[in-house]
Design an enzyme around this catalytic site. Structure first.
Site, mmCIF file in Angstrom:
data_model
loop_
_atom_site.group_PDB
_atom_site.id
_atom_site.type_symbol
_atom_site.label_atom_id
_atom_site.label_comp_id
_atom_site.label_asym_id
_atom_site.label_seq_id
_atom_site.Cartn_x
_atom_site.Cartn_y
_atom_site.Cartn_z
ATOM 1 N N SER A 103 0.839 -1.201 0.000
ATOM 2 C CA SER A 103 0.000 0.000 0.000
ATOM 3 C C SER A 103 0.870 1.245 0.000
ATOM 4 O O SER A 103 1.971 1.240 0.573
ATOM 5 C CB SER A 103 -0.894 0.002 1.247
ATOM 6 O OG SER A 103 -1.493 1.266 1.450
ATOM 7 N N TYR A 138 -0.676 0.334 10.162
ATOM 8 C CA TYR A 138 -0.917 -0.232 8.832
ATOM 9 C C TYR A 138 0.240 0.103 7.898
ATOM 10 O O TYR A 138 0.780 -0.771 7.205
ATOM 11 C CB TYR A 138 -2.225 0.311 8.269
ATOM 12 C CG TYR A 138 -2.567 -0.201 6.892
ATOM 13 C CD1 TYR A 138 -2.863 -1.539 6.671
ATOM 14 C CD2 TYR A 138 -2.615 0.661 5.788
ATOM 15 C CE1 TYR A 138 -3.184 -2.024 5.399
ATOM 16 C CE2 TYR A 138 -2.936 0.190 4.517
ATOM 17 C CZ TYR A 138 -3.221 -1.147 4.333
ATOM 18 O OH TYR A 138 -3.536 -1.616 3.084
#
Length: 321
Positions: free
Chosen positions: A160, A186
């Site tokens: 990501s 994350y």
């Protein structure tokens, strides 16, 4: 097909079908984790439509079975469905044991977890690190003999752009000594995933197995179930009026394109450890590029990649029952 780009172009809108055009994958074994929803379904569908024997590695076997039926009804090779829970290293080990000695050409580590409240697994890992890093690390190593048997073989780590938000913390991978921010966590897990691709490829490229990290781009899936609209605005992912700063959200088929390109593009044969964005090797981010564009230099640091591997390998070994 260019390997790198410094600005957006039409490859950002490519779909899974565009990438798979002309590919005949008959005789190819592929595993796609997290293939019961989201882009995992589209990745698996495209591979099966090209003739690959796909295994849907999923936590929810019933949901995986429904996906397999849908793919078969659409004309693809009927996928197998196998249980794996990436929150449990015991489950990862059991999956690999059941795979046996079958050769494996493609391993797509697609399953992800984003921004949940702080929770820890039975192995003692923070949940985002468990799903996005530790479990794929172990799975990719356990299946290495299978990948070598099908060499040249490729492993894909779905990452990501959120890796831009984090700095590597080898001293506290599981948030035991610092405050937990679910979005930084994350990004940290995805930064570690990028570094895994670097070190895995360094270790195994000579055996015919490489790993590529890839961002699918912004796609609306249930991965974002823990993210509120207010969170997204605060982080700059959406504008207050609901529009997107960097254009339209990708469709599922568009989101599957870059992972598939990372898995299959012959141009990447000697590019183990690369980070792919919009069906091209991403440029290293510099101040003249938009925020969040490309890949951070920290994601490609070979020394950090080696150090992280050593620390993580020991933590995984210590977790073994």
């Amino acid at each position: 097909m260019p390997l790198a780009r410094s600005a957006p172009d039409d490859r950002a809108t490519w779909t899974a079908a565009d990438v798979l055009a002309g590919h005949d994958l008959a005789g190819t074994n592929a595993i796609v984790t997290g293939a019961s929803s989201g882009i995992g379904v589209e990745i698996a569908r495209a591979l099966a439509m090209a003739g690959a024997a796909v295994t849907l590695a999923v936590r929810d076997v019933a949901a995986g079975a429904r996906v397999a039926e849908e793919i078969a009804a659409g004309g693809g090779v009927t996928p197998d469905v196998a249980e794996i829970d990436l929150l449990s290293l015991a489950s990862v080990r059991a999956f690999a044991a059941r795979w046996g000695d079958r050769p494996l050409r493609l391993l797509i580590n697609n399953a992800g977890l984003m921004a949940p409240p702080l929770t820890r697994t039975a192995d003692g890992f923070e949940s985002q690190m468990a799903v996005n890093y530790f479990a794929p690390f172990l799975l990719s190593e356990l299946l290495l003999p299978n990948l070598k048997a099908a060499a040249p073989a490729r492993v894909v780590m779905v990452s990501s752009g959120s890796h831009h938000m984090a700095t590597l913390r080898l001293d506290d991978l599981n948030y035991e000594h610092r405050a937990y921010d679910k979005f930084e966590a994350y990004g940290h897990a995805k930064l570690c995933a990028n570094l895994l691709a670097v070190e895995y490829s360094r270790r195994h490229a000579g055996e015919g197995v490489t790993m590529i990290a890839v961002t699918p781009g912004g796609v609306s899936t249930n991965l974002g179930r823990h993210v509120t609209f207010e969170d997204a605005v605060r982080l700059g992912w959406v504008n207050p009026d609901g529009s997107l700063p960097r254009g339209n959200m990708k469709t599922l088929a568009q989101g599957a394109a870059s992972p598939l390109w990372a898995a299959l593009a012959p141009e990447l044969a000697a590019c183990g450890g690369a980070y792919v964005e919009d069906c091209a090797v991403a440029p290293v981010w510099t101040a003249d590029l938009p925020a969040g564009w490309g890949v951070t230099a920290a994601s490609l640091d070979r020394n950090d990649a080696a150090r992280l591997w050593t620390v993580a390998e020991q933590m995984i070994a210590e977790s073994k029952p």
